[in-house]
Scaffold this motif. Structure first.
Motif, mmCIF file in Angstrom:
data_model
loop_
_atom_site.group_PDB
_atom_site.id
_atom_site.type_symbol
_atom_site.label_atom_id
_atom_site.label_comp_id
_atom_site.label_asym_id
_atom_site.label_seq_id
_atom_site.Cartn_x
_atom_site.Cartn_y
_atom_site.Cartn_z
ATOM 1 N N VAL A 245 0.871 -1.141 -0.105
ATOM 2 C CA VAL A 245 -0.042 0.114 0.185
ATOM 3 C C VAL A 245 0.855 1.275 0.041
ATOM 4 O O VAL A 245 1.897 1.238 0.639
ATOM 5 C CB VAL A 245 -0.883 0.031 1.308
ATOM 6 N N VAL A 247 0.468 5.640 0.011
ATOM 7 C CA VAL A 247 -0.345 6.614 1.057
ATOM 8 C C VAL A 247 -1.635 6.948 0.231
ATOM 9 O O VAL A 247 -2.712 7.251 0.725
ATOM 10 C CB VAL A 247 0.550 7.869 1.305
ATOM 11 N N GLU A 250 -4.281 4.607 1.455
ATOM 12 C CA GLU A 250 -4.268 4.344 2.859
ATOM 13 C C GLU A 250 -5.910 4.721 3.368
ATOM 14 O O GLU A 250 -6.380 3.657 3.836
ATOM 15 C CB GLU A 250 -3.393 5.130 3.672
ATOM 16 N N LYS A 251 -6.290 5.748 3.156
ATOM 17 C CA LYS A 251 -7.723 6.346 3.611
ATOM 18 C C LYS A 251 -8.699 5.250 2.750
ATOM 19 O O LYS A 251 -9.716 4.936 3.493
ATOM 20 C CB LYS A 251 -8.134 7.766 3.197
ATOM 21 N N PRO A 260 -4.272 -1.101 6.110
ATOM 22 C CA PRO A 260 -3.006 -1.333 5.300
ATOM 23 C C PRO A 260 -1.687 -1.584 5.654
ATOM 24 O O PRO A 260 -1.448 -1.026 6.946
ATOM 25 C CB PRO A 260 -3.333 0.446 4.819
ATOM 26 N N THR A 262 1.738 -0.062 5.004
ATOM 27 C CA THR A 262 2.182 0.968 4.076
ATOM 28 C C THR A 262 3.569 0.961 3.711
ATOM 29 O O THR A 262 4.336 0.600 4.662
ATOM 30 C CB THR A 262 1.669 2.214 4.612
ATOM 31 N N ARG A 278 -3.322 12.993 7.451
ATOM 32 C CA ARG A 278 -2.721 11.574 7.688
ATOM 33 C C ARG A 278 -3.044 11.215 9.078
ATOM 34 O O ARG A 278 -2.366 11.893 10.090
ATOM 35 C CB ARG A 278 -1.578 11.440 6.916
ATOM 36 N N THR A 280 -1.588 8.086 11.146
ATOM 37 C CA THR A 280 -0.579 7.183 11.071
ATOM 38 C C THR A 280 -0.853 6.173 12.352
ATOM 39 O O THR A 280 -0.312 5.095 12.370
ATOM 40 C CB THR A 280 0.610 7.700 11.163
ATOM 41 N N ILE A 339 -2.760 0.753 11.094
ATOM 42 C CA ILE A 339 -1.604 1.175 9.766
ATOM 43 C C ILE A 339 -0.555 0.598 10.295
ATOM 44 O O ILE A 339 0.028 0.879 11.225
ATOM 45 C CB ILE A 339 -1.443 2.540 9.554
ATOM 46 N N CYS A 341 3.352 -0.506 9.343
ATOM 47 C CA CYS A 341 4.397 -0.156 8.330
ATOM 48 C C CYS A 341 5.275 -1.131 8.015
ATOM 49 O O CYS A 341 5.710 -2.144 8.764
ATOM 50 C CB CYS A 341 5.594 0.743 9.325
#
Length: 350
Positions: A245, A247, A250-251, A260, A262, A278, A280, A339, A341
């Motif tokens: 994913v 940015v 993401e939404k 996601p 990301t 955003r 996070t 989210i 990472c």
């Protein structure tokens, strides 16, 4: 002028400590060296084209950090233990040409090899007494689930599907995986994971977005419109962790009630392409009553109100009482979108 953010190497201790503090959690890859050390490394070879499993931990130093080095960092383990952060661990199998783990034959030796890795991970994290809903172990390897059973893994597990082989180029791997992708719609894969007792399903974005989502047999789902309605009805709150994913997706994924993984970790990305801020840490520091409140600092009543609203929005099957039973100051129910990472602070080529 501020200092420009320098993205750390993927799967490095630096990347993972950054990611777990700036996001709701991290995902990383583990491989096993010839002297029995777990190292944080994605590819099956190093930059100089040596198979990881044929190198010692000392020989891997220029290319990868050790798992033990990560666990020695309080700025990694404390969020994991005390702040409801999620850690997704992917076990990587050896390349068949290395001859390790049964080589091209695989079989019982592959199960033994993966099982030994699982036991090592379990032993390494045992001292931290992690909350039940903070860790998940998964792999692409077909022998992973038998290996989990053999090892007696004490935390949640899942399978990465369709199976991607350890050999061949990326395009060849995807071509070989295509029949499995076509044969398994996302709702079907979810049912399989529920049968296996998995708390979530890790899945590629291709199942949800773009033309490839129409290729699967069975119910085609999407992130918007009728496809999203079908997805919401089919999953009933069963979590999906979606990769890869960027940015701009993401939404869309969060608004579908999904998580996601990301690759965009830069703190310089403060707003989404549509201009909205955003978020996070939507799970570990959710927006509640107009303020961002760390999950571990919320009251039980606040958590209950937050979960009730989320449950109603995405039609989760578990009751509020059941969700609260899986909740504590350091544990967030799997259903809550977050989210994660990818590879610590996003994928890199170095």
């Amino acid at each position: 002028m501020g200092v420009t953010w320098a993205q750390p190497r993927q799967n490095s201790v630096e990347a993972l400590c950054y990611g777990i503090n700036q996001f709701d959690g991290v995902e990383f890859d583990l491989r096993l060296t010839t002297d029995g050390e777990l190292v944080l490394h994605h590819d099956n070879t190093t930059k100089d084209d040596n198979y990881v499993e044929l190198l010692s931990s000392d020989e891997m130093k220029p290319f990868a950090d050790k798992f033990d080095e990560l666990l020695a960092r309080k700025d990694f383990t404390t969020p994991w233990q005390e702040q409801g952060k999620t850690v997704c661990i992917e076990l990587k199998s050896p390349h068949p040409s290395s001859g390790v783990g049964g080589g091209w034959k695989g079989g019982s030796k592959r199960v033994e090899y993966i099982s030994s890795m699982i036991k090592m991970v379990d032993d390494a994290i045992a001292e931290f007494e992690l909350p039940e809903g903070t860790t998940v172990l998964y792999s692409f390897d077909k022998k992973f689930l038998p290996a989990v059973k053999t090892a007696g893994w004490s935390h949640p597990k899942a399978r990465l599907m369709p199976t991607l082989r350890e050999w061949g180029s990326g395009n060849l791997q995807r071509a070989i995986a295509a029949p499995s992708f076509i044969a398994h719609s996302l709702p079907r894969l979810m049912r399989k994971h529920q049968k296996w007792g998995a708390p979530m399903i890790p899945c590629t974005l291709d199942y949800l977005h773009g033309i490839n989502r129409h290729l699967t047999l069975g119910t085609s789902v999407a992130l918007t419109g009728k496809g999203l309605e079908k997805l919401t009805k089919a999953r009933k709150g069963f979590p999906a962790f979606v990769w890869p994913v960027r940015v701009h997706h993401e939404k869309l994924i969060l608004d579908a009630g999904l998580t996601p993984l990301t690759d965009d970790a830069s703190p310089e990305i403060t707003h989404l392409p549509d201009g909205s801020p955003r978020l996070t840490r939507p799970a570990s520091e959710p927006l509640f009553d107009g303020q961002h409140v760390p999950w571990h600092e919320m009251t039980n009543d606040s958590r209950k109100e937050f979960l009730s609203a989320q449950r109603n929005r995405w039609q989760w099957s578990r009751s509020v009482d059941q969700l609260m039973a899986a909740t504590s100051e350091n544990q967030i129910p799997w259903e809550v979108p977050r989210i994660i990472c990818h590879r610590g602070a996003g994928k890199t080529t170095f």
